[in-house]
Design an enzyme around this catalytic site. Structure first.
Site, PDB file in Angstrom:
ATOM      1  N   TRP A 150       0.785  -1.222   0.000  1.00 23.52           N
ATOM      2  CA  TRP A 150       0.000   0.000   0.000  1.00 23.52           C
ATOM      3  C   TRP A 150       0.824   1.282   0.000  1.00 23.52           C
ATOM      4  O   TRP A 150       0.287   2.357  -0.203  1.00 23.52           O
ATOM      5  CB  TRP A 150      -0.906   0.034   1.234  1.00 23.52           C
ATOM      6  N   LYS A 174      -2.645  -8.609  -7.229  1.00 19.36           N
ATOM      7  CA  LYS A 174      -3.378  -8.305  -6.014  1.00 19.36           C
ATOM      8  C   LYS A 174      -2.733  -7.074  -5.376  1.00 19.36           C
ATOM      9  O   LYS A 174      -1.767  -7.177  -4.641  1.00 19.36           O
ATOM     10  CB  LYS A 174      -3.352  -9.462  -5.004  1.00 19.36           C
ATOM     11  N   GLU A 177      -5.427  -4.101  -0.278  1.00 23.33           N
ATOM     12  CA  GLU A 177      -6.847  -3.826  -0.046  1.00 23.33           C
ATOM     13  C   GLU A 177      -7.067  -2.407   0.473  1.00 23.33           C
ATOM     14  O   GLU A 177      -8.135  -1.836   0.278  1.00 23.33           O
ATOM     15  CB  GLU A 177      -7.421  -4.841   0.943  1.00 23.33           C
ATOM     16  N   SER A 228       6.674  -7.346   3.211  1.00 26.15           N
ATOM     17  CA  SER A 228       7.514  -7.618   4.375  1.00 26.15           C
ATOM     18  C   SER A 228       8.311  -8.899   4.193  1.00 26.15           C
ATOM     19  O   SER A 228       7.921  -9.819   3.466  1.00 26.15           O
ATOM     20  CB  SER A 228       6.650  -7.729   5.633  1.00 26.15           C
ATOM     21  N   GLU A 249      10.836  -8.252  -3.501  1.00 26.93           N
ATOM     22  CA  GLU A 249      11.419  -7.018  -2.987  1.00 26.93           C
ATOM     23  C   GLU A 249      10.869  -6.854  -1.581  1.00 26.93           C
ATOM     24  O   GLU A 249       9.688  -6.555  -1.394  1.00 26.93           O
ATOM     25  CB  GLU A 249      11.054  -5.839  -3.887  1.00 26.93           C
ATOM     26  N   LEU A 250      11.746  -7.088  -0.601  1.00 29.85           N
ATOM     27  CA  LEU A 250      11.290  -7.197   0.786  1.00 29.85           C
ATOM     28  C   LEU A 250      11.733  -5.989   1.606  1.00 29.85           C
ATOM     29  O   LEU A 250      12.048  -4.937   1.070  1.00 29.85           O
ATOM     30  CB  LEU A 250      11.814  -8.505   1.385  1.00 29.85           C
ATOM     31  N   CYS A 283      10.422   1.447   1.481  1.00 30.35           N
ATOM     32  CA  CYS A 283      11.319   0.318   1.750  1.00 30.35           C
ATOM     33  C   CYS A 283      12.781   0.717   1.677  1.00 30.35           C
ATOM     34  O   CYS A 283      13.616   0.168   2.395  1.00 30.35           O
ATOM     35  CB  CYS A 283      11.023  -0.835   0.797  1.00 30.35           C
TER      36      CYS A 283
END
Length: 475
Positions: A150, A174, A177, A228, A249-250, A283
């Site tokens: 998000w 996806k 939300e 995450s 991509e964390l 990030c």
């Protein structure tokens, strides 16, 4: 344009889902601005089937035709940038200027990968016979399932959609939300640009249900995830069990090393601007600040002064410099990090607490005297909390900078070229900024090492995960 009615986007059409009811809240007020039903298992299957069916035709489109559609979509995104930016402000909370810049960057990503559609090159290999021919071709991997967070509702989805479509893949995305509106408007740009129905699909709902169902589906060949590290581990486990390729991509916890020869005031101005962009919910955000002891006091005072001066408020207001956190969960997480640091001896120099009133606001916060064991130095804050720590030697700075398993981005500020090159080489990070906090451009690879992910988004490297190689040997 008001806030659009959220919906699924399957086979070229918006539709109401048959799953759980979802709410979209404006993080600046906490008010509900949209309600819709997410995807049921049947909806998820229909999205995957739509993508699989469309892929058969889309993969046959020549590169220049894919390029033309991506370029038209990029142009439409530019034309709609102001309207989509206002939707981002409503659902994400960031200031309008930041949302507008995000849309400009998203359009640039689509435009860049339009060009890459022409450059899906194979190669000719010298044959072993006079009449023989050996060559390779690059083929689209198939149908992609992509999962986006998000914090950047436009950039996070386009960095998956654009390279996938340029490669000839179909995709089921996806988005988060919490932020469905921007993705739906971007999908509309692609539809209006002439993209065949079913090549791009959007689903929302129960994240765990959608991810596990798509990863297990025989119709999905590749997974792309941004989010995450904890969720990335679980999705990697599922993808590994299904023998499906995955890029991730964390999380990050980017160190900033301010060398002894840097201008401490300019460094503090640059660092604070980078840290509090998007309320620290980035990030690759500058996250831990290691400052040479000779500059520490001047840097800290300027950094804290900048933090206290920031105008925090609704991103829709023209004078807002930092918006709210994107959801209420972040307030508790940040409060815990500040309490832990203070309990271990850290000093709050600016901010340090949530802001009373409606919405999900947290004060721009600067911490000093932070001990090595504090959680804030080991866990990604993903919010406007900045620890500042002094160092005496470059070796000490490198050791502290490399003390976490995250290795997405790192930054160096200074004027002595040999020291800068040494630090840039020794930082454990996939992206290093030297006297800049720009870490990601459409034409450059973006990706981390260690627990910050696998693979890249951006640049020519960003299309590679969506391609596979075929070897042809003709006698």
């Amino acid at each position: 344009m008001g806030y659009p009615q959220p919906s699924l986007f399957i086979d070229g059409e918006t539709r109401e889902g048959r799953g759980l009811q979802l709410e979209v809240r404006n993080p600046a007020t906490g008010e509900v601005i949209g309600r819709f039903h997410g995807a049921s298992v049947e909806d998820i299957d229909e999205a995957a089937l739509s993508a699989q069916t469309a892929f058969a035709g889309w993969r046959e489109h020549p590169g220049h035709e894919r390029e033309a559609i991506l370029r038209r979509a990029a142009q439409l995104m530019k034309e709609e940038a102001g309207a989509i930016a206002r939707v981002i402000v409503a659902e994400n909370g960031k200031p309008l200027g930041e949302a507008t810049a995000e849309m400009a960057a998203a359009a640039d990503v689509a435009d860049f990968y339009a060009g890459e559609a022409r450059r899906v090159y194979g190669r000719t290999i010298p044959a072993r016979t006079v009449t023989g021919r050996m060559s390779t071709t690059r083929e689209p991997v198939g149908v992609v399932a992509a999962f986006a967070p998000w914090n950047f509702p436009a950039i996070n989805v386009i960095r998956k959609i654009a390279p996938a479509l340029a490669a000839g893949c179909a995709i089921v995305v996806k988005p988060a939300e919490e932020t469905p509106g921007a993705a739906l408007l971007i999908a509309d740009c692609f539809a209006r640009a002439g993209l065949s129905a079913g090549v791009l699909n959007l689903v929302y709902g129960d994240p765990a249900q959608i991810s596990s169902h798509l990863i297990a589906s025989d119709r999905i060949q590749k997974i792309s995830f941004t989010g995450s590290t904890a969720v990335g581990r679980e999705l990697a486990r599922q993808a590994g069990g299904a023998l499906k390729r995955m890029t991730m991509e964390l999380g990050g916890h980017a160190p900033v090393i301010v060398c002894a020869d840097a201008d401490p005031l300019r460094a503090a101005d640059m660092a604070s601007a980078a840290k509090f962009r998007n309320a620290g919910q980035t990030c690759n955000s500058a996250s831990r600040f290691y400052v040479h002891r000779s500059l520490h006091t001047a840097f800290l005072e300027r950094f804290a002064s900048n933090a206290r001066a920031l105008k925090v408020g609704d991103g829709a207001h023209p004078d807002t410099q930092m918006g709210p956190l994107s959801n209420a969960r972040r307030i508790g997480a940040l409060s815990k990090l500040v309490r832990d640091a203070v309990a271990q001896g850290a000093r709050v120099v600016a901010g340090g607490a949530p802001i009373d009133g409606p919405g999900y606001f947290f004060q721009p916060t600067v911490l000093a005297d932070v001990p090595p064991a504090a959680l804030i130095l080991r866990q990604e804050p993903f919010g406007p909390v900045a620890p500042v720590v002094p160092f005496d030697t470059l070796d000490e700075a490198v050791a502290m900078a490399n003390s976490t398993p995250f290795a997405l981005a790192g930054y160096v500020l200074g004027d002595h070229a040999p020291s800068i090159r040494l630090l840039a080489r020794k930082l454990h990070a996939g992206v290093v900024g030297v006297n800049t906090f720009v870490a990601s451009l459409p034409e450059s690879p973006f990706g981390g090492w260690g627990e910050s992910g696998w693979g890249h988004e951006g640049g020519p490297e960003g299309i590679e995960p969506y391609l596979q190689t075929r070897f042809l040997n003709e006698l």
